[in-house]
Motif scaffolding. Sequence first.
Motif, short mmCIF file in Angstrom:
data_model
loop_
_atom_site.label_atom_id
_atom_site.label_comp_id
_atom_site.label_asym_id
_atom_site.label_seq_id
_atom_site.Cartn_x
_atom_site.Cartn_y
_atom_site.Cartn_z
N TYR A 146 0.82 -1.20 0.00
CA TYR A 146 0.00 0.00 0.00
C TYR A 146 0.86 1.26 0.00
O TYR A 146 0.39 2.35 -0.34
CB TYR A 146 -0.93 0.02 1.23
CG TYR A 146 -0.20 0.26 2.53
CD1 TYR A 146 -0.11 1.54 3.06
CD2 TYR A 146 0.41 -0.78 3.21
CE1 TYR A 146 0.56 1.78 4.25
CE2 TYR A 146 1.09 -0.55 4.38
CZ TYR A 146 1.16 0.73 4.91
OH TYR A 146 1.83 0.96 6.07
N ASN A 147 2.12 1.16 0.39
CA ASN A 147 3.03 2.31 0.41
C ASN A 147 3.39 2.72 -1.02
O ASN A 147 3.92 1.92 -1.79
CB ASN A 147 4.31 1.97 1.19
CG ASN A 147 4.08 1.93 2.68
OD1 ASN A 147 3.71 2.92 3.29
ND2 ASN A 147 4.30 0.76 3.27
N LYS A 148 3.13 3.98 -1.36
CA LYS A 148 3.38 4.46 -2.71
C LYS A 148 4.88 4.50 -3.02
O LYS A 148 5.28 4.39 -4.18
CB LYS A 148 2.76 5.84 -2.90
CG LYS A 148 1.24 5.84 -2.78
CD LYS A 148 0.66 7.25 -2.91
CE LYS A 148 -0.85 7.23 -2.78
NZ LYS A 148 -1.43 8.60 -2.86
N LYS A 149 5.71 4.69 -2.00
CA LYS A 149 7.15 4.79 -2.21
C LYS A 149 7.88 3.51 -1.79
O LYS A 149 9.06 3.54 -1.45
CB LYS A 149 7.71 5.98 -1.42
CG LYS A 149 7.06 7.31 -1.74
CD LYS A 149 7.60 8.43 -0.84
CE LYS A 149 6.92 9.76 -1.12
NZ LYS A 149 7.39 10.83 -0.20
N ILE A 150 7.18 2.37 -1.81
CA ILE A 150 7.71 1.15 -1.24
C ILE A 150 9.06 0.75 -1.81
O ILE A 150 9.92 0.21 -1.11
CB ILE A 150 6.68 -0.01 -1.39
CG1 ILE A 150 7.15 -1.27 -0.65
CG2 ILE A 150 6.41 -0.29 -2.86
CD1 ILE A 150 7.29 -1.08 0.82
N ASP A 151 9.30 1.01 -3.09
CA ASP A 151 10.56 0.61 -3.71
C ASP A 151 11.75 1.42 -3.21
O ASP A 151 12.90 1.04 -3.45
CB ASP A 151 10.47 0.73 -5.24
CG ASP A 151 9.51 -0.28 -5.83
OD1 ASP A 151 9.37 -1.37 -5.25
OD2 ASP A 151 8.89 0.03 -6.87
N ASP A 152 11.48 2.54 -2.55
CA ASP A 152 12.57 3.42 -2.09
C ASP A 152 12.69 3.46 -0.57
O ASP A 152 13.46 4.25 -0.03
CB ASP A 152 12.34 4.84 -2.62
CG ASP A 152 12.26 4.89 -4.14
OD1 ASP A 152 13.06 4.19 -4.78
OD2 ASP A 152 11.39 5.61 -4.66
N ILE A 153 11.91 2.63 0.14
CA ILE A 153 11.94 2.64 1.60
C ILE A 153 12.79 1.48 2.10
O ILE A 153 12.61 0.33 1.68
CB ILE A 153 10.51 2.54 2.18
CG1 ILE A 153 9.63 3.65 1.63
CG2 ILE A 153 10.55 2.63 3.71
CD1 ILE A 153 8.18 3.52 2.01
N TYR A 154 13.70 1.78 3.02
CA TYR A 154 14.62 0.78 3.55
C TYR A 154 14.69 0.88 5.07
O TYR A 154 14.34 1.91 5.66
CB TYR A 154 16.02 0.96 2.96
CG TYR A 154 16.09 0.65 1.48
CD1 TYR A 154 16.49 -0.60 1.04
CD2 TYR A 154 15.72 1.61 0.54
CE1 TYR A 154 16.54 -0.89 -0.32
CE2 TYR A 154 15.76 1.33 -0.82
CZ TYR A 154 16.16 0.07 -1.24
OH TYR A 154 16.21 -0.22 -2.58
N LEU A 155 15.11 -0.22 5.66
CA LEU A 155 15.35 -0.27 7.10
C LEU A 155 16.86 -0.28 7.32
O LEU A 155 17.58 -1.07 6.70
CB LEU A 155 14.72 -1.53 7.69
CG LEU A 155 14.68 -1.63 9.21
CD1 LEU A 155 13.69 -0.63 9.78
CD2 LEU A 155 14.28 -3.05 9.63
N LEU A 156 17.33 0.61 8.18
CA LEU A 156 18.76 0.67 8.47
C LEU A 156 19.10 -0.44 9.46
O LEU A 156 18.51 -0.53 10.53
CB LEU A 156 19.11 2.03 9.05
CG LEU A 156 20.59 2.36 9.22
CD1 LEU A 156 21.31 2.30 7.89
CD2 LEU A 156 20.76 3.75 9.84
N THR A 157 20.01 -1.32 9.08
CA THR A 157 20.39 -2.45 9.93
C THR A 157 21.89 -2.48 10.13
O THR A 157 22.65 -1.84 9.41
CB THR A 157 19.94 -3.79 9.32
OG1 THR A 157 20.63 -3.99 8.08
CG2 THR A 157 18.44 -3.80 9.07
N SER A 158 22.32 -3.24 11.12
CA SER A 158 23.75 -3.41 11.38
C SER A 158 24.07 -4.88 11.45
O SER A 158 23.29 -5.68 11.97
CB SER A 158 24.16 -2.71 12.68
OG SER A 158 23.37 -3.15 13.76
#
Length: 783
Positions: free
Chosen positions: A50-62
């Motif tokens: 449903y997120n319109k920007k889903i392809d550009d959203i990331y989770l910062l992980t370590s």
Amino acid sequence: MIRSYLKIALRNIRLYKTYSSINIIGLTVGLATFFIMLLYVLYQISFDKYNKKIDDIYLLTSEIKIFNNSTAFCPLTLAAKLKEKYPEIENFARYSNEKTVIKYQDRVFEEKRCAFTDPGIFDILTLPAKLGKYPTAPDGDKWIVITESMAEKYFGSVEPCGKVLNLKCGKNEYDLTIIAVLKDIPETSTFSADFIVPITINPDFNAFLSPRMYPRFLTYVLLSHSADINGLNQKLGGFSDYSLIALDLKFHLFPVKDIYFHQGTMVDNIHFRHGNLSNVYIYSIAAILIFAISLITFLMLNIGRTSLRIKEIGIRKIIGALKRDLFYQIMIESLLITFMALLPAVILVQILLPQFTQLIGIKIYSEYFHSWMFVLLFVFVAVIVGTISGLYVWAYIFKLHPADILRRRNSSGSNKIYFRRILIAVPIIIFSGLIFSSITIFKQLLYFHDKDFGFNKEQLVFFTPDYERFNNDYYAFKNLLKSNPNIINISAGAILPGENSYSMIVDSAPGTASQVVSEILLADEDFIETLQIKMLSGQTFREFGVSDSSKVCIINESALKAMNLKSPLGQELYGYRIIGVTKDFIVHSLHTVVKPAIIRYNAKSISNIVIRIQPDNIINTIKYISENSKQYNNGKPMSFSFLDDRLDAMYCQETRFAEVFGIFTGLAISVACLGIFGMSLFLIQNRVKEIGIRKVLGASVKSLIALTLKDLLLTSVISTIITFPVAYYLINKWLQNFAYRISFDVWIFLLTTLFVMVIVIMTIGIQATRAALMNPVKSIRYE
């Protein structure tokens, strides 16, 4: 003309009631199973879409290399530094979901989904506002955004914007003004919140501003659409402004669109809703196989029924029926039966979908089914099924010459015999593979319960305090309970058996340069005695006589081997003196091997209390503990659970998987039996005269039954043997998920074969017996 075709089709359906009923029932089950699984798969793959920007959203992980996994936690100030350094990062939002108490006038509720986050979350995720205006960075920290469901819960029909809610988190209270109401977040979202408040008011925010502190905050990052994610991840891998002592730490970006299915490499994947992609594949394959059995059954019975009508078709050809006339007739009959199965299949979906979703623990919402697109999809599937069957039957009769039909030459030929055997063999191969897999899965589940965990699992009850000051009152509570003769022993600590949480430490083993990853358990002096863990050497905390200042520990057998300690007793280990060594015991699930574990004495860090009770009068003992826990838990009884329930919860997914797989196996057997029954009915009818002649010549009933069953039983045995290599390979891949698993015994293969033989004999035995007992006068009569 169409009306005439319909009348003939309905007449033939009535004339061949048995074939038609089997066809409709089998196809109904197959279509319903396929439709339910289709809805399930579409629901699963829709998460976060449903997120319109889903392809550009990331989770910062370590990533911590020595742990061989990643964490979704990063230093709190990291995102701002990265945004300054890398222009590809357009925005970020740190996020933590906390349990809070919300108060408005006389209404007070404990809410579990309160998101502490940056205002950037409204730019990153698609969170449409119903009322009001979302905050921006300069708007301070006295605002709150609520969902429309919460607005109705607290205010009813009253306008909520501008109202003040009192929020309590930990010991801190805040008065926050509602500035916006957002539409309810879709259920197919890994981000969940009923309330959104500024991250800066979180009680832990200031404490974690140091770059070296690891908070419990997650970080969303929005990249520019043209950003090179691979190149940016390489840059982040070399980012050196942040580091932790003794850890080789690297940062990278994890796509939010992959969180639902692919977060298994994260040690803290409990913060997001997540699904199992393997289960989606397996359920889908099982549903497709059942659908395939239904289609094969439909095809077999249509060919069988057509063979019984072969004279009618021959006469039609002789008196001038065109190819297209036969084509239309056959297609209409096939599609008619398909649509007669479609309606009950749709009704079955409506009835069974809630039960199925409850069984798998995933709610599939009804709007999926009521969409006209899905109705059209169901109709399209039915049309395809009817068309495939009709085309094959038409191709079957198209090449038959009328003269051969009337001379009864249509049924001869080894090719037809082999083809019929293949049609019977395919369903048997499928359901025998499912039987083999089901037996193996249930055996693995029984293994979970019978496995020696290294301690006594019986009569252990866990109580969980939720009062922040309970640690100060623990010994008063413990001494009170000890007076009850039904309570054998009491212990408490953090990360006890039956938990998924981990606390790890990485350091060099004493006297070596090699690093060892060890799990840390905190427990009071009665831990070993309460759980009845076996000691290999040394003393327990109780035997040693610990005090508040004692810095002592007990290690397990795996830690002893990993650290290569020859004489462990008395040695210093990470600042704690080793006083004992236990046999290995399982803390978590059987998915992973027992890790090196260090049990440190600590009676101040308590997340769970474990109590061993007498097996008699369990209900009254639990009631006694709950009632007496109120005065130490802010007036509320502590929540409790039995260890057996905690362990079962660790295998909840596998248990549900086994139940669903068992249902699929049952459906596959039922549909396959319908097909075998119908096909055997056709085959036996073709041999009625042969059986009558043999009986006149003196053949016994037993030999006639054996003659009828012989070919089908031989086909069943060969089909089962073909199944075993493929089924063994696939189910062995599933077993690789467990560090402790069963072995394949010969009896599993023999039991599967026996089940298949019994099912086939029961399916066709009655018909074979009836044919053998029939009066030969009736069976060999010409017309």
